[in-house]
Scaffold this active site. Structure first.
Site, PDB file in Angstrom:
ATOM      1  N   CYS A   1      11.335   4.057  -6.496  1.00 48.79           N
ATOM      2  CA  CYS A   1       9.553   5.336  -7.164  1.00 48.79           C
ATOM      3  C   CYS A   1      10.117   6.671  -5.856  1.00 48.79           C
ATOM      4  O   CYS A   1      10.808   6.941  -6.098  1.00 48.79           O
ATOM      5  CB  CYS A   1       8.697   4.760  -6.767  1.00 48.79           C
ATOM      6  SG  CYS A   1       7.380   6.210  -7.755  1.00 48.79           S
TER       7      CYS A   1
ATOM      8  N   HIS B   1       8.192  -0.164  -9.900  1.00 44.21           N
ATOM      9  CA  HIS B   1       7.470  -0.641  -9.121  1.00 44.21           C
ATOM     10  C   HIS B   1       7.813  -2.793  -9.168  1.00 44.21           C
ATOM     11  O   HIS B   1       7.014  -3.525  -9.872  1.00 44.21           O
ATOM     12  CB  HIS B   1       6.350  -0.602  -8.805  1.00 44.21           C
ATOM     13  CG  HIS B   1       6.246   0.737  -8.651  1.00 44.21           C
ATOM     14  ND1 HIS B   1       6.202   0.868  -7.042  1.00 44.21           N
ATOM     15  CD2 HIS B   1       6.364   1.843  -9.136  1.00 44.21           C
ATOM     16  CE1 HIS B   1       6.387   2.337  -6.706  1.00 44.21           C
ATOM     17  NE2 HIS B   1       5.940   2.730  -7.954  1.00 44.21           N
TER      18      HIS B   1
ATOM     19  N   GLU C   1       7.740  -4.567  -6.845  1.00 47.63           N
ATOM     20  CA  GLU C   1       7.208  -4.923  -5.554  1.00 47.63           C
ATOM     21  C   GLU C   1       5.955  -5.439  -6.162  1.00 47.63           C
ATOM     22  O   GLU C   1       4.935  -6.396  -5.465  1.00 47.63           O
ATOM     23  CB  GLU C   1       6.887  -3.852  -4.449  1.00 47.63           C
ATOM     24  CG  GLU C   1       6.265  -3.668  -4.585  1.00 47.63           C
ATOM     25  CD  GLU C   1       7.174  -1.899  -5.099  1.00 47.63           C
ATOM     26  OE1 GLU C   1       7.331  -1.898  -5.951  1.00 47.63           O
ATOM     27  OE2 GLU C   1       6.229  -1.073  -4.765  1.00 47.63           O
TER      28      GLU C   1
END
EC number: 6.3.5.3
Length: 223
Positions: free
Chosen positions: A85, A194, A196
């Protein structure tokens, strides 16, 4: 294996990236934007957020942070670097990746679980996947539209540098539904969604993002 995670003023997802590295069984190392020292890490994650408040342009100031000088040298030397991002925006501003990220075409912030197709499983960050594999990970951005001129887009397609592509819908107007790209060497990857946030079944829509972190650990061990 030591995986560095850089924190800029305004970084939002650095703690999540550190947690993802640890769940993947890596040794997460915090790196501060003001230090010109990579602390001997084997790979680096630039996390999401709003570095330096996104002033001027997303990633435009972070690109000049002291940590970026050794990071750029290391990336050009082959160190695996993943920008997520805002980290993707920083890598484009640093000219480690082609193209740019602009305001979403609908002019609204988008937050959703997004289906992607892995287009390139040859990078140190995607080797745990298979080409064509479909995954679901969170997406959250206001300026996530990937743009480039036609020559650059054609070159990215011809050289297999599109790493991931949006499926079912194009959430931000990215040209050719591109969600992530890599550099020519393949060690630097930028991804707007994302991974994560999709490493644990309890809190994510899936655990599909964990592969990005296990991939780099296996790649570093094999190097």
């Amino acid at each position: 294996m030591k995986i560095g995670v850089v924190t800029f003023p305004g970084s939002l997802d650095d703690s999540d990236a550190i947690r993802a590295v640890r769940i993947a069984a890596g040794d997460a190392v915090s790196l501060w934007h003001g230090d010109a020292d990579l602390k001997g890490v084997d790979a680096i994650v630039l996390p999401g957020g709003f570095s330096y408040g996104d002033y001027l342009r997303c990633g435009a100031i972070a690109r000049f942070a002291p940590i970026m000088e050794p990071l750029i040298d290391a990336a050009r030397g082959g160190m695996p670097v993943l920008g997520i991002c805002n980290g993707f925006q920083v890598l484009c501003e640093a000219h480690l990746l082609p193209g740019a990220l602009v305001r979403n075409d609908h002019r609204k912030f988008v937050c959703r679980d997004q289906k992607l197709r892995i287009e390139d499983a040859s990078t140190p960050w995607t080797s745990a996947y298979s080409e064509g594999q479909e995954i679901v990970i969170p997406l959250k951005n206001g300026e996530g539209g990937f743009v480039a001129d036609d020559f650059t887009l054609d070159r990215l397609e011809a050289q297999g540098q599109v790493v991931a592509r949006y499926l079912d819908c194009n959430p931000n107007g990215s040209y050719r539904e591109i969600a992530g790209v890599r550099n020519e060497r393949g060690n630097v990857v930028g991804l707007m969604p994302h991974p994560e946030h999709a490493v644990e079944a309890l809190t994510g829509p899936s655990t599909d993002g964990l592969g990005f972190f296990t991939s780099v650990l296996e790649s570093v061990l094999a190097a």
